[in-house]
Write an enzyme that holds these catalytic residues in place. Structure first.
Site, PDB file in Angstrom:
ATOM      1  N   GLY A  16      38.632  34.380  41.643  1.00 35.97           N
ATOM      2  CA  GLY A  16      39.170  34.430  42.998  1.00 35.97           C
ATOM      3  C   GLY A  16      40.285  35.444  43.184  1.00 35.97           C
ATOM      4  N   GLY A  18      40.070  38.675  42.964  1.00 43.68           N
ATOM      5  CA  GLY A  18      39.619  39.881  43.679  1.00 43.68           C
ATOM      6  C   GLY A  18      38.963  40.922  42.788  1.00 43.68           C
ATOM      7  N   LYS A  19      38.522  40.539  41.603  1.00 42.94           N
ATOM      8  CA  LYS A  19      37.905  41.506  40.677  1.00 42.94           C
ATOM      9  C   LYS A  19      36.650  42.130  41.295  1.00 42.94           C
ATOM     10  CE  LYS A  19      37.374  38.395  37.455  1.00 42.94           C
ATOM     11  NZ  LYS A  19      37.926  37.204  38.124  1.00 42.94           N
ATOM     12  N   SER A  20      35.764  41.292  41.824  1.00 39.14           N
ATOM     13  CA  SER A  20      34.515  41.852  42.383  1.00 39.14           C
ATOM     14  C   SER A  20      34.790  42.707  43.603  1.00 39.14           C
ATOM     15  CB  SER A  20      33.511  40.772  42.794  1.00 39.14           C
ATOM     16  OG  SER A  20      33.726  39.585  42.159  1.00 39.14           O
ATOM     17  N   THR A  21      35.797  42.326  44.376  1.00 36.58           N
ATOM     18  CA  THR A  21      36.137  43.112  45.575  1.00 36.58           C
ATOM     19  C   THR A  21      36.572  44.521  45.172  1.00 36.58           C
ATOM     20  OG1 THR A  21      36.867  41.074  46.639  1.00 36.58           O
ATOM     21  CG2 THR A  21      37.615  43.123  47.639  1.00 36.58           C
ATOM     22  N   ARG A  46      24.879  33.182  44.422  1.00 36.27           N
ATOM     23  CA  ARG A  46      25.507  32.852  45.706  1.00 36.27           C
ATOM     24  C   ARG A  46      24.756  33.601  46.810  1.00 36.27           C
ATOM     25  NH1 ARG A  46      31.181  34.415  43.087  1.00 36.27           N
ATOM     26  NH2 ARG A  46      31.591  32.470  42.007  1.00 36.27           N
ATOM     27  N   ARG A 139      37.148  32.165  50.043  1.00 34.75           N
ATOM     28  CA  ARG A 139      35.869  32.832  49.782  1.00 34.75           C
ATOM     29  C   ARG A 139      34.707  31.947  50.237  1.00 34.75           C
ATOM     30  NH1 ARG A 139      35.013  34.769  43.761  1.00 34.75           N
ATOM     31  NH2 ARG A 139      34.540  32.569  43.446  1.00 34.75           N
ATOM     32  N   ARG A 150      38.151  25.788  38.592  1.00 36.60           N
ATOM     33  CA  ARG A 150      38.467  27.209  38.402  1.00 36.60           C
ATOM     34  C   ARG A 150      39.978  27.445  38.360  1.00 36.60           C
ATOM     35  NH1 ARG A 150      34.076  31.256  39.728  1.00 36.60           N
ATOM     36  NH2 ARG A 150      32.199  30.097  39.268  1.00 36.60           N
ATOM     37  N   ASN A 173      46.880  42.318  42.452  1.00 31.34           N
ATOM     38  CA  ASN A 173      46.085  42.467  43.675  1.00 31.34           C
ATOM     39  C   ASN A 173      46.799  41.762  44.824  1.00 31.34           C
ATOM     40  OD1 ASN A 173      44.122  43.018  45.537  1.00 31.34           O
ATOM     41  ND2 ASN A 173      42.656  41.511  44.765  1.00 31.34           N
ATOM     42  N   ASP A 174      47.847  42.435  45.325  1.00 33.49           N
ATOM     43  CA  ASP A 174      48.596  41.893  46.472  1.00 33.49           C
ATOM     44  C   ASP A 174      47.983  42.471  47.739  1.00 33.49           C
ATOM     45  OD1 ASP A 174      49.500  44.480  45.819  1.00 33.49           O
ATOM     46  OD2 ASP A 174      51.487  43.806  45.243  1.00 33.49           O
TER      47      ASP A 174
HETATM   48  P1  ADP Z   1      36.798  37.424  41.856  1.00 30.26           P
HETATM   49  O1  ADP Z   1      35.671  38.397  41.712  1.00 30.26           O
HETATM   50  O2  ADP Z   1      37.987  37.805  41.039  1.00 30.26           O
HETATM   51  O3  ADP Z   1      36.392  36.003  41.602  1.00 30.26           O
HETATM   52  P2  ADP Z   1      36.606  38.058  44.717  1.00 30.26           P
HETATM   53  O4  ADP Z   1      36.510  39.539  44.661  1.00 30.26           O
HETATM   54  O5  ADP Z   1      35.371  37.296  45.008  1.00 30.26           O
HETATM   55  O6  ADP Z   1      37.287  37.477  43.387  1.00 30.26           O
HETATM   56  O7  ADP Z   1      37.733  37.705  45.809  1.00 30.26           O
HETATM   57  C1  ADP Z   1      38.035  36.367  46.181  1.00 30.26           C
HETATM   58  C2  ADP Z   1      38.362  36.320  47.675  1.00 30.26           C
HETATM   59  O8  ADP Z   1      39.609  36.976  47.920  1.00 30.26           O
HETATM   60  C3  ADP Z   1      37.318  37.020  48.549  1.00 30.26           C
HETATM   61  O9  ADP Z   1      37.123  36.266  49.731  1.00 30.26           O
HETATM   62  C4  ADP Z   1      37.966  38.379  48.856  1.00 30.26           C
HETATM   63  O10 ADP Z   1      37.520  38.911  50.089  1.00 30.26           O
HETATM   64  C5  ADP Z   1      39.453  38.027  48.900  1.00 30.26           C
HETATM   65  N1  ADP Z   1      40.361  39.110  48.467  1.00 30.26           N
HETATM   66  C6  ADP Z   1      40.199  39.967  47.442  1.00 30.26           C
HETATM   67  N2  ADP Z   1      41.256  40.801  47.331  1.00 30.26           N
HETATM   68  C7  ADP Z   1      42.128  40.457  48.329  1.00 30.26           C
HETATM   69  C8  ADP Z   1      43.422  40.956  48.759  1.00 30.26           C
HETATM   70  N3  ADP Z   1      44.049  41.942  48.117  1.00 30.26           N
HETATM   71  N4  ADP Z   1      43.991  40.360  49.807  1.00 30.26           N
HETATM   72  C9  ADP Z   1      43.384  39.321  50.457  1.00 30.26           C
HETATM   73  N5  ADP Z   1      42.170  38.816  50.128  1.00 30.26           N
HETATM   74  C10 ADP Z   1      41.551  39.373  49.061  1.00 30.26           C
HETATM   75  P1  5GP Z   2      31.732  33.964  38.810  1.00 33.01           P
HETATM   76  O1  5GP Z   2      30.930  32.707  38.600  1.00 33.01           O
HETATM   77  O2  5GP Z   2      32.881  33.733  39.782  1.00 33.01           O
HETATM   78  O3  5GP Z   2      30.893  35.167  39.161  1.00 33.01           O
HETATM   79  O4  5GP Z   2      32.412  34.326  37.402  1.00 33.01           O
HETATM   80  C1  5GP Z   2      33.180  33.367  36.725  1.00 33.01           C
HETATM   81  C2  5GP Z   2      33.940  34.020  35.590  1.00 33.01           C
HETATM   82  O5  5GP Z   2      33.013  34.490  34.611  1.00 33.01           O
HETATM   83  C3  5GP Z   2      34.755  35.239  36.023  1.00 33.01           C
HETATM   84  O6  5GP Z   2      36.040  35.130  35.424  1.00 33.01           O
HETATM   85  C4  5GP Z   2      34.013  36.416  35.449  1.00 33.01           C
HETATM   86  O7  5GP Z   2      34.891  37.446  35.069  1.00 33.01           O
HETATM   87  C5  5GP Z   2      33.404  35.780  34.196  1.00 33.01           C
HETATM   88  N1  5GP Z   2      32.229  36.482  33.676  1.00 33.01           N
HETATM   89  C6  5GP Z   2      31.235  37.089  34.350  1.00 33.01           C
HETATM   90  N2  5GP Z   2      30.355  37.634  33.507  1.00 33.01           N
HETATM   91  C7  5GP Z   2      30.803  37.370  32.253  1.00 33.01           C
HETATM   92  C8  5GP Z   2      30.339  37.685  30.942  1.00 33.01           C
HETATM   93  O8  5GP Z   2      29.317  38.328  30.721  1.00 33.01           O
HETATM   94  N3  5GP Z   2      31.088  37.245  29.898  1.00 33.01           N
HETATM   95  C9  5GP Z   2      32.229  36.527  30.074  1.00 33.01           C
HETATM   96  N4  5GP Z   2      32.892  36.162  28.973  1.00 33.01           N
HETATM   97  N5  5GP Z   2      32.693  36.227  31.284  1.00 33.01           N
HETATM   98  C10 5GP Z   2      31.992  36.628  32.365  1.00 33.01           C
END
Ligand code: ADP
Ligand code: 5GP
Length: 204
Positions: A16, A18-21, A46, A139, A150, A173-174
């Protein structure tokens, strides 16, 4: 030894944050320079996720078979599902001449440290725990029980990240625009320094 801009980049950080973002923006802006390491997972896709794009979505039996066959560089169990990075995925990205970016959690980071991959470890941090919870809930992909699970894992990941020497860089990620600018410079090998890790000691 690979130059820094070609060394794999391992992104980790609590769910949560913001890695994927951040990653999606980078891959959209530079489709040829970077390649995402598409992991295998046993969790359900999802809405909007496509098999082979965000993940290879596989049944548990397939995952366990692949694991037994030695297909994975690292694997983890996270929130009741398996995740793993395959050798093949990383090799394919490397063979395309792209910098490989992995998005993995802390158990995976520990295992990668015992391999010869030699990546740069980058921790994506929330500005505070309160904001992390808001993002995870905002999210809208998780049930309340999954959010709680989580968050509990997030606290452990943060304790691990606080240990010296675990990560090479931190990005807080502010503000998304600011965080993305820094992430981009780091990924392109133009910045060697990141942010300071915030205290992250507020109440979840
Ligand atoms: P992760 O991949 O780390 O689990 P996501 O990229 O899915 O996280 O981001 C989680 C939620 O936070 C999403 O709804 C996204 O749009 C939002 N988000 C990401 N970065 C920011 C930010 N800098 N400020 C506000 N909301 C953010
Ligand atoms: P999500 O279910 O939100 O996509 O991912 C949950 C967690 O699993 C996140 O912290 C993500 O970084 C981690 N993750 C995704 N793919 C891998 C993987 O291949 N290996 C490991 N160790 N973690 C992963």
């Amino acid at each position: 030894m690979l130059p820094d801009f070609l060394r794999p980049l391992v992104l980790s950080g609590p769910s949560g944050v913001g890695k994927s973002t951040l990653l999606r923006r980078l891959l959209d802006e530079f489709p040829d320079r970077f390649g995402f390491s598409v992991s295998h997972t046993t969790r359900a896709a999802r809405p909007g996720e496509e098999d082979g794009k965000q993940y290879h979505f596989v049944p548990r039996e397939t995952f366990l078979q692949l694991k037994e066959n030695g297909a994975f560089i690292e694997t983890a169990e996270f929130s009741g599902n398996f995740y793993g990075t395959s050798f093949q995925t990383v090799r394919q990205v490397h063979d395309r001449g792209q910098r490989c970016i992995l998005d993995i959690e802390a158990q995976g980071v520990r295992q990668i440290k015992a391999t010869s991959l030699n990546p740069i470890y980058c921790f994506i941090s929330p500005p505070s725990l309160k904001i992390l919870r808001e993002r995870l809930q905002g999210r809208g992909t998780e049930s309340e029980a999954s959010v709680q699970k989580r968050l509990a894992t997030a606290l452990k990941e943060i304790e691990y990240a606080k240990q010296p020497g675990i990560h090479d860089l931190v990005i807080v990620n502010d503000d998304l625009e600011r965080a993305y600018r820094l992430f981009k410079r780091i990924a392109l090998g133009e910045a060697a320094n990141g942010d300071q890790l915030p205290p992250l000691d507020d109440d979840v």
